[in-house]
Scaffold this motif. Structure first.
Motif, mmCIF file in Angstrom:
data_model
loop_
_atom_site.group_PDB
_atom_site.id
_atom_site.type_symbol
_atom_site.label_atom_id
_atom_site.label_comp_id
_atom_site.label_asym_id
_atom_site.label_seq_id
_atom_site.Cartn_x
_atom_site.Cartn_y
_atom_site.Cartn_z
ATOM 1 N N ARG A 70 0.942 -1.160 -0.114
ATOM 2 C CA ARG A 70 -0.166 -0.074 0.022
ATOM 3 C C ARG A 70 0.645 1.253 0.010
ATOM 4 O O ARG A 70 0.696 2.311 -0.814
ATOM 5 N N PHE A 71 1.836 1.265 0.777
ATOM 6 C CA PHE A 71 2.796 2.398 0.914
ATOM 7 C C PHE A 71 3.463 2.713 -0.459
ATOM 8 O O PHE A 71 3.503 3.828 -0.973
ATOM 9 N N LEU A 72 4.031 1.739 -1.264
ATOM 10 C CA LEU A 72 4.479 1.841 -2.517
ATOM 11 C C LEU A 72 3.552 2.538 -3.594
ATOM 12 O O LEU A 72 3.823 3.328 -4.459
ATOM 13 N N CYS A 73 2.036 2.147 -3.412
ATOM 14 C CA CYS A 73 1.259 2.707 -4.398
ATOM 15 C C CYS A 73 1.193 4.241 -3.981
ATOM 16 O O CYS A 73 1.125 5.151 -5.004
ATOM 17 N N HIS A 74 1.231 4.635 -2.538
ATOM 18 C CA HIS A 74 0.884 5.951 -2.366
ATOM 19 C C HIS A 74 2.186 6.759 -2.548
ATOM 20 O O HIS A 74 2.269 7.957 -2.974
ATOM 21 N N PHE A 75 3.248 6.104 -2.659
ATOM 22 C CA PHE A 75 4.940 6.776 -2.573
ATOM 23 C C PHE A 75 4.923 7.066 -4.193
ATOM 24 O O PHE A 75 5.154 8.203 -4.491
ATOM 25 N N VAL A 76 4.499 6.048 -5.082
ATOM 26 C CA VAL A 76 4.612 6.374 -6.435
ATOM 27 C C VAL A 76 3.538 7.403 -6.882
ATOM 28 O O VAL A 76 3.970 8.230 -7.887
ATOM 29 N N SER A 77 2.289 7.473 -6.458
ATOM 30 C CA SER A 77 1.527 8.439 -6.612
ATOM 31 C C SER A 77 1.813 9.905 -6.138
ATOM 32 O O SER A 77 1.669 10.859 -6.879
ATOM 33 N N GLY A 78 2.488 9.870 -5.086
ATOM 34 C CA GLY A 78 3.169 11.192 -4.411
ATOM 35 C C GLY A 78 4.267 11.497 -5.387
ATOM 36 O O GLY A 78 4.295 12.820 -5.524
ATOM 37 N N ILE A 79 4.936 10.800 -5.949
ATOM 38 C CA ILE A 79 6.116 11.237 -6.869
ATOM 39 C C ILE A 79 5.347 11.789 -8.310
ATOM 40 O O ILE A 79 5.722 13.108 -8.537
ATOM 41 N N VAL A 80 4.398 11.051 -8.646
ATOM 42 C CA VAL A 80 3.798 11.373 -10.016
ATOM 43 C C VAL A 80 2.935 12.348 -9.940
ATOM 44 O O VAL A 80 3.019 13.406 -10.713
ATOM 45 N N PHE A 81 2.185 12.418 -8.640
ATOM 46 C CA PHE A 81 0.918 13.556 -8.882
ATOM 47 C C PHE A 81 0.913 14.549 -7.728
ATOM 48 O O PHE A 81 0.208 15.625 -7.844
ATOM 49 N N PHE A 82 1.688 14.496 -6.879
ATOM 50 C CA PHE A 82 2.014 15.600 -6.005
ATOM 51 C C PHE A 82 3.311 15.917 -5.645
ATOM 52 O O PHE A 82 3.509 16.585 -4.716
ATOM 53 N N GLY A 83 4.192 15.856 -6.695
ATOM 54 C CA GLY A 83 5.240 16.356 -6.506
ATOM 55 C C GLY A 83 5.670 18.042 -6.368
ATOM 56 O O GLY A 83 6.725 18.490 -5.575
ATOM 57 N N SER A 84 4.696 18.828 -6.947
ATOM 58 C CA SER A 84 4.510 20.185 -6.730
ATOM 59 C C SER A 84 4.576 20.623 -5.358
ATOM 60 O O SER A 84 4.861 21.608 -4.853
ATOM 61 N N GLY A 85 4.092 19.452 -4.408
ATOM 62 C CA GLY A 85 3.846 19.991 -2.828
ATOM 63 C C GLY A 85 5.311 20.006 -2.219
ATOM 64 O O GLY A 85 5.251 20.181 -1.197
ATOM 65 N N ALA A 86 6.281 19.344 -2.907
ATOM 66 C CA ALA A 86 7.487 19.102 -2.265
ATOM 67 C C ALA A 86 8.108 20.513 -2.096
ATOM 68 O O ALA A 86 8.190 21.355 -2.766
ATOM 69 N N PRO A 87 8.732 20.747 -0.859
ATOM 70 C CA PRO A 87 9.575 22.069 -0.534
ATOM 71 C C PRO A 87 10.583 22.216 -1.352
ATOM 72 O O PRO A 87 11.168 21.290 -1.994
ATOM 73 N N GLU A 88 10.906 23.652 -1.701
ATOM 74 C CA GLU A 88 11.815 23.655 -2.768
ATOM 75 C C GLU A 88 13.230 23.170 -2.148
ATOM 76 O O GLU A 88 13.564 23.283 -1.138
ATOM 77 N N GLY A 89 13.824 22.756 -3.381
ATOM 78 C CA GLY A 89 15.185 22.192 -2.988
ATOM 79 C C GLY A 89 15.113 20.585 -2.710
ATOM 80 O O GLY A 89 15.971 19.735 -2.490
ATOM 81 N N GLN A 90 13.882 20.063 -2.207
ATOM 82 C CA GLN A 90 13.826 18.679 -1.618
ATOM 83 C C GLN A 90 13.268 17.815 -2.828
ATOM 84 O O GLN A 90 12.488 18.085 -3.560
ATOM 85 N N PRO A 91 14.264 16.795 -3.092
ATOM 86 C CA PRO A 91 13.798 15.876 -4.230
ATOM 87 C C PRO A 91 12.301 15.133 -4.096
ATOM 88 O O PRO A 91 11.993 14.987 -2.822
ATOM 89 N N VAL A 92 11.670 15.268 -4.853
ATOM 90 C CA VAL A 92 10.208 14.816 -5.023
ATOM 91 C C VAL A 92 10.230 13.224 -4.247
ATOM 92 O O VAL A 92 9.244 13.105 -3.676
ATOM 93 N N ALA A 93 10.812 12.290 -4.591
ATOM 94 C CA ALA A 93 10.855 11.040 -4.000
ATOM 95 C C ALA A 93 11.161 11.179 -2.629
ATOM 96 O O ALA A 93 10.601 10.336 -1.698
ATOM 97 N N VAL A 94 11.966 12.051 -1.991
ATOM 98 C CA VAL A 94 12.454 12.187 -0.611
ATOM 99 C C VAL A 94 10.898 12.817 0.051
ATOM 100 O O VAL A 94 10.653 12.121 0.995
#
Length: 196
Positions: free
Chosen positions: A135-159
């Protein structure tokens, strides 16, 4: 024939009841933790009914209950969907794969019937970890693909996705494992499905 029909009816009733219970548990935790994870997610024991069905009926019970939980979240308006593919991954797929913990149903049930509750709990905890990780992997992939814009500036989207999803998935796994273990410690024979 009659017994098979009775089993099918029991299966459908249990899927419906356990899915509704999972939604109720998720609603309560969503209400409590809604401000912590603004893009969805919360520390929840909503996976407990999915795990219980997986340990009673195997993969079909777990996957059906997880899928129905995802569907109920969508139709009840609890889902946070920004894109149809993201909605499918975060709700239908993510909760369905929790049910794959049912791969270990025979081992768990055999140990419970043999009175080896501790061994059954250890196997069940491993199964719950696998279901939670998927389940975590599903949310993790979705977070990278669809919510990357929410990442703080300078932080890699995957992190960002790892931290965001990990902060509620790890506690959810731990709480679910504790609840299921306590249930199996106190009422294991009730939780194991009687077969003809």
């Amino acid at each position: 024939m009659k017994m098979k029909m009775k089993n099918n009816t029991l299966f459908l009733v249990e899927v419906a009841v356990f899915s509704a219970l999972a939604l109720l548990l998720d609603l309560v935790s969503g209400f409590i933790f809604s401000r912590i994870w603004p893009q969805g997610g919360s520390v929840s024991i909503a996976m407990v009914p999915v795990f219980l069905m997986a340990f009673r009926w195997g993969i079909k019970g777990g996957v059906a209950t997880g899928f129905l939980l995802g569907l109920l979240q969508v139709v009840s308006g609890q889902a946070w969907i920004g894109h149809p593919v993201q909605g499918f991954i975060d709700y239908f797929l993510a909760f369905s794969v929790v049910g794959l913990s049912g791969l270990f149903v025979h081992s768990i049930q055999q140990n419970v019937k043999a009175g080896e509750k501790k061994k059954a709990i250890w196997i069940g905890t491993g199964a719950m970890f696998i279901g939670s990780l998927l389940r975590f992997l599903c949310h993790f992939v979705s977070g990278i693909v669809f919510f990357g814009s929410g990442a703080p500036e300078g932080q890699p989207v995957a992190v960002f996705s790892l931290i965001y999803n990990g902060t509620y998935m790890l506690p959810s796994f731990i709480l679910s494992a504790i609840v299921v273990s306590l249930l199996y410690t106190s009422a294991a024979n009730v939780l194991v499905r009687k077969t003809a």
